[in-house]
Motif scaffolding. Sequence first.
Motif, PDB file in Angstrom:
ATOM      1  N   ALA A 184       0.831  -1.207   0.000  1.00  0.00           N
ATOM      2  CA  ALA A 184       0.000   0.000   0.000  1.00  0.00           C
ATOM      3  C   ALA A 184       0.863   1.254   0.000  1.00  0.00           C
ATOM      4  CB  ALA A 184      -0.928  -0.007   1.214  1.00  0.00           C
ATOM      5  N   VAL A 185       1.956   1.247   0.764  1.00  0.00           N
ATOM      6  CA  VAL A 185       2.869   2.395   0.794  1.00  0.00           C
ATOM      7  C   VAL A 185       3.530   2.562  -0.575  1.00  0.00           C
ATOM      8  CG1 VAL A 185       5.044   3.245   1.777  1.00  0.00           C
ATOM      9  CG2 VAL A 185       3.261   2.330   3.280  1.00  0.00           C
ATOM     10  N   PHE A 186       3.951   1.472  -1.180  1.00  0.00           N
ATOM     11  CA  PHE A 186       4.566   1.536  -2.504  1.00  0.00           C
ATOM     12  C   PHE A 186       3.582   2.097  -3.535  1.00  0.00           C
ATOM     13  CE2 PHE A 186       5.572  -0.403  -6.644  1.00  0.00           C
ATOM     14  CZ  PHE A 186       6.848   0.112  -6.816  1.00  0.00           C
ATOM     15  N   ALA A 187       2.336   1.642  -3.517  1.00  0.00           N
ATOM     16  CA  ALA A 187       1.323   2.139  -4.453  1.00  0.00           C
ATOM     17  C   ALA A 187       1.077   3.629  -4.230  1.00  0.00           C
ATOM     18  CB  ALA A 187       0.030   1.352  -4.291  1.00  0.00           C
ATOM     19  N   ALA A 188       1.055   4.067  -2.985  1.00  0.00           N
ATOM     20  CA  ALA A 188       0.852   5.490  -2.687  1.00  0.00           C
ATOM     21  C   ALA A 188       2.021   6.325  -3.201  1.00  0.00           C
ATOM     22  CB  ALA A 188       0.672   5.685  -1.178  1.00  0.00           C
TER      23      ALA A 188
ATOM     24  N   ILE B  66       3.384  10.049  -9.918  1.00  0.00           N
ATOM     25  CA  ILE B  66       2.662  10.313 -11.168  1.00  0.00           C
ATOM     26  C   ILE B  66       2.000  11.676 -11.124  1.00  0.00           C
ATOM     27  CG2 ILE B  66       0.670   9.604 -12.560  1.00  0.00           C
ATOM     28  CD1 ILE B  66       1.444   6.687 -11.853  1.00  0.00           C
ATOM     29  N   VAL B  67       1.349  11.993 -10.027  1.00  0.00           N
ATOM     30  CA  VAL B  67       0.683  13.290  -9.894  1.00  0.00           C
ATOM     31  C   VAL B  67       1.702  14.426  -9.935  1.00  0.00           C
ATOM     32  CG1 VAL B  67      -0.647  14.751  -8.305  1.00  0.00           C
ATOM     33  CG2 VAL B  67      -1.324  12.380  -8.688  1.00  0.00           C
ATOM     34  N   LEU B  68       2.805  14.291  -9.216  1.00  0.00           N
ATOM     35  CA  LEU B  68       3.840  15.329  -9.228  1.00  0.00           C
ATOM     36  C   LEU B  68       4.454  15.478 -10.620  1.00  0.00           C
ATOM     37  CD1 LEU B  68       5.694  14.797  -5.823  1.00  0.00           C
ATOM     38  CD2 LEU B  68       4.224  16.705  -6.499  1.00  0.00           C
TER      39      LEU B  68
ATOM     40  N   LEU C  31       4.418  19.037 -12.461  1.00  0.00           N
ATOM     41  CA  LEU C  31       5.690  19.704 -12.688  1.00  0.00           C
ATOM     42  C   LEU C  31       6.142  19.682 -14.140  1.00  0.00           C
ATOM     43  CD1 LEU C  31       7.602  18.486  -9.516  1.00  0.00           C
ATOM     44  CD2 LEU C  31       6.448  20.672  -9.879  1.00  0.00           C
ATOM     45  N   SER C  32       5.676  18.744 -14.932  1.00  0.00           N
ATOM     46  CA  SER C  32       6.068  18.657 -16.332  1.00  0.00           C
ATOM     47  C   SER C  32       4.840  18.356 -17.183  1.00  0.00           C
ATOM     48  CB  SER C  32       7.100  17.545 -16.515  1.00  0.00           C
ATOM     49  OG  SER C  32       7.459  17.454 -17.866  1.00  0.00           O
ATOM     50  N   PRO C  33       3.975  19.353 -17.402  1.00  0.00           N
ATOM     51  CA  PRO C  33       2.757  19.103 -18.171  1.00  0.00           C
ATOM     52  C   PRO C  33       3.060  18.709 -19.612  1.00  0.00           C
ATOM     53  CG  PRO C  33       2.974  21.436 -17.638  1.00  0.00           C
ATOM     54  CD  PRO C  33       4.099  20.720 -16.963  1.00  0.00           C
ATOM     55  N   ALA C  34       2.143  18.010 -20.224  1.00  0.00           N
ATOM     56  CA  ALA C  34       2.330  17.485 -21.582  1.00  0.00           C
ATOM     57  C   ALA C  34       2.548  18.599 -22.600  1.00  0.00           C
ATOM     58  CB  ALA C  34       1.131  16.647 -21.978  1.00  0.00           C
ATOM     59  N   GLU C  35       1.967  19.790 -22.369  1.00  0.00           N
ATOM     60  CA  GLU C  35       2.136  20.881 -23.329  1.00  0.00           C
ATOM     61  C   GLU C  35       3.604  21.244 -23.508  1.00  0.00           C
ATOM     62  OE1 GLU C  35       0.056  22.233 -20.260  1.00  0.00           O
ATOM     63  OE2 GLU C  35      -1.103  20.585 -21.072  1.00  0.00           O
TER      64      GLU C  35
END
Length: 151
Positions: A30-34, A40-42, A46-50
């Motif tokens: 569970a910690v690894f998944a978090a 992924i969110v960061l 921090l590096s949007p696809a645009e």
Amino acid sequence: MTEQQGIDDEPAIEVDQTDRRSVAPFVAAAVFAAVVLIAIVLGAVLSPAEKNVTESDKITAAVQRYAEARAATDSTPPPAVACQGFDESKSPLAAQFGGAAAGKSIKVTKIENAMVDGDRAKADVTIAVEGRETPATWNLVRSGDRWIVCK
């Protein structure tokens, strides 16, 4: 009777039914998944696809926009897809249209050798107008953060 005595003389087998399982592997998963989810969110924030769009991608989009707009309207040039003072008779599509273009089927089949030199770019574009393919070198100019077709 002697047979029954033999069975009773054997020592009893004890079965240990105490449960000694640990919750640690489940907590670790569970910690690894978090951690992965947070990464992924960061990464997205921090590096949007645009920001990952290349100049070649922007040139391809400009060529597509011009072809789609030119197929949809007789306006010369289509608004926001060609530079100011654009001469439609010198456009990359002029030979194929001969006149009005609205309603004609235009398909960009290939875009190659996109070269950028500051605010100017060139690309070898092959288009199919109503099934007839024609290659040409298209000139583009940077307008803000996007490219527009220019001659």
